[in-house]
Structures are given as C-alpha cells and as structure tokens.
Design an enzyme around this catalytic site. Structure first.
Site, mmCIF file in Angstrom:
data_model
loop_
_atom_site.group_PDB
_atom_site.id
_atom_site.type_symbol
_atom_site.label_atom_id
_atom_site.label_comp_id
_atom_site.label_asym_id
_atom_site.label_seq_id
_atom_site.Cartn_x
_atom_site.Cartn_y
_atom_site.Cartn_z
ATOM 1 N N ASP A 11 20.669 -47.073 6.525
ATOM 2 C CA ASP A 11 20.231 -45.906 7.260
ATOM 3 C C ASP A 11 20.151 -46.190 8.681
ATOM 4 O O ASP A 11 19.549 -47.090 9.233
ATOM 5 C CB ASP A 11 18.914 -45.295 6.758
ATOM 6 C CG ASP A 11 18.835 -45.117 5.190
ATOM 7 O OD1 ASP A 11 19.994 -44.432 4.693
ATOM 8 O OD2 ASP A 11 17.804 -45.130 4.341
ATOM 9 N N ASP A 130 20.481 -35.369 -2.234
ATOM 10 C CA ASP A 130 19.156 -35.875 -2.144
ATOM 11 C C ASP A 130 18.105 -34.798 -3.190
ATOM 12 O O ASP A 130 18.023 -33.777 -2.951
ATOM 13 C CB ASP A 130 18.586 -35.687 -0.798
ATOM 14 C CG ASP A 130 19.126 -36.236 0.246
ATOM 15 O OD1 ASP A 130 19.819 -37.270 -0.109
ATOM 16 O OD2 ASP A 130 18.975 -36.147 1.539
#
Length: 255
Positions: A11, A130
C-alpha cells in the site's frame, strides 16, 4: 492445476509503503523500491501496489514510481489508484506495470472494466473488491477505503458485483476482506469459497494471513493466489519458508 501464487502487497501513500489494520491507522513501512527489491529476492511470485488514497483524493497514481519499480524487478506486478480511463491505464502499463487494478473507479462507472479489457486484454485487468461482512452476515462493497473518513457504502453486494465485473471483462478478482485486514486471524474462507464458486476467473484472497496454515487454507478454498502484507513486512513469515510449507502440503509452487 496452476502453481499457487504468493503475492506481496504494498500500500502506497505519498510515495511510501504503509500498512494499516482494517484499512485504518496506517504506519510507515519504508521505500517502494527497497520493498520491491526485497520481495523479488525473497521469491514472491507477484507484487501489487495500491496508491490507496488516489481515488478518495480524486486523482490517479503517479506513473513515475511505477517506472522506478519496473526498472529493478523482473516479476509481474499490478498497480491501482484512481485508474479511471484508458489513457491512465496506458500510462501505467507503458511505465512497466503488467496489470492495472480498478476498484472505486469501476464502481463509479462499471463500463470502465469492459473498456480496459477491450483495449489491453482481460489478462491485464484486475477488479479489486473491498468487502465488509455486516453484523447480519451480508457482504457489502465499500468505496474510497484508502481514507477512512471518505469510505462509502456502495449499495452493492459483494458476490453480485464480482459476477458483474467478471462478465464485463475483469480477468482476475482480488477479494479484500476489510474486517480481516491486518488482524492475522486467517482469510474469510466462507466468503472466498462463495466468490470462487460464482465466477469463472482467478480469485486472489486478501486480508487475514497470520500463519503458514492460513495460506494453505486459502488455496484449499479455491484461491488462485494469496496476497499478504503485514506478515511479510514484519518478517513474521518468510516467503521461502512459506513455499516450502505449501510444497509439503502437496501444492505446486514456483521456485
């Protein structure tokens, strides 16, 4: 059966690698290129890079760091972060990425998936989902999760959205289980099995890896690849040891 893929996830915020828990409270992990080199050398099969705040900030990722990564590694990697049109995807692929992953931009405009697949081939198009398991067990899709204060409920159901994404042309789906992220209690196997059964494209399990056995469980549930971050970043699990373990369980792994 194809070899089980071990995928390291990075990330990215402001050009740095970060890691949070359940998509919040991110801590700085280090330099993008340093981590890319480390995982290349340790034997990761693939890397994924998510500019996690790009969509929430209404911008796209910077191809400059994609180019920096591609110059030093020789394993496949995908990138995500505000890729909302063919031109942005082309810049990322031209900078050296092997795949582009779309999440929030595809939720805004699902036709984007078909456009990318037509332009570059579905093998280059990944749909990131997600997913949050609600208290009543429903699986719902969240958007703009890179910034907790910007996160929104999309009104979509996880499995139905995965089916639609595959129909539109996504060549692979990454299932990011929000409530499992960073807690190291294992992948959400029930959700994973349901998604694998619903689509005809490879599914990558993401969120929850904490032990060697968790990876084997994900592959037994039908995952094509298992993605992890904190257990690799914090050196709790070494990728060579993980591959040895999976081979002992009868899985084919790339050496």
């Amino acid at each position: 059966m194809p070899a089980a893929r071990i995928i390291a996830c990075l990330d990215v915020v402001g050009g740095r690698v970060v890691k949070g828990v359940q998509f919040k409270d991110h801590r700085d992990i280090g330099d993008i290129v340093d981590h890319a080199l480390r995982y290349r050398d340790e034997g990761a099969d693939e890397l994924v890079f998510y500019d996690i705040t790009a969509s929430a900030d209404r911008r796209s990722l910077d191809p400059a760091w994609v180019r920096r990564v591609s110059a030093v590694i020789d394993i496949p990697f995908s990138v995500a972060g505000g890729i909302g049109d063919i031109e942005t995807a082309a810049r990322c692929l031209g900078a050296g990425a092997d795949k582009v992953s779309v999440n929030s931009p595809a939720l805004v405009r699902p036709g984007l998936i078909a456009e990318l697949a037509d332009a570059f081939g579905r093998q280059c198009v990944v749909l990131g989902i997600d997913s949050l398991r609600a208290s009543d067990g429903r699986l719902t899709v969240k958007q703009y999760t890179g910034r907790p204060e910007a996160t929104q409920d999309t009104g979509r159901e996880t499995i139905a959205w995965a089916v639609e994404g595959a129909r539109l042309g996504a060549g692979e789906i990454v299932l990011n289980c929000i409530d499992r992220d960073g807690v190291r209690q294992g992948y959400d196997l029930d959700q994973l099995r349901a998604l694998v059964s619903a689509v005809d494209v490879p599914v990558i399990a993401s969120g929850g890896a904490g032990t060697l056995a968790h990876f084997a469980e994900a592959f037994a549930a039908g995952a094509s690849g298992a993605l992890a971050a904190s257990v690799f970043h914090d050196r709790r699990i070494a990728i060579p040891d993980l591959k040895d373990y999976l081979a002992e369980q009868g899985l084919e792994v790339r050496r």
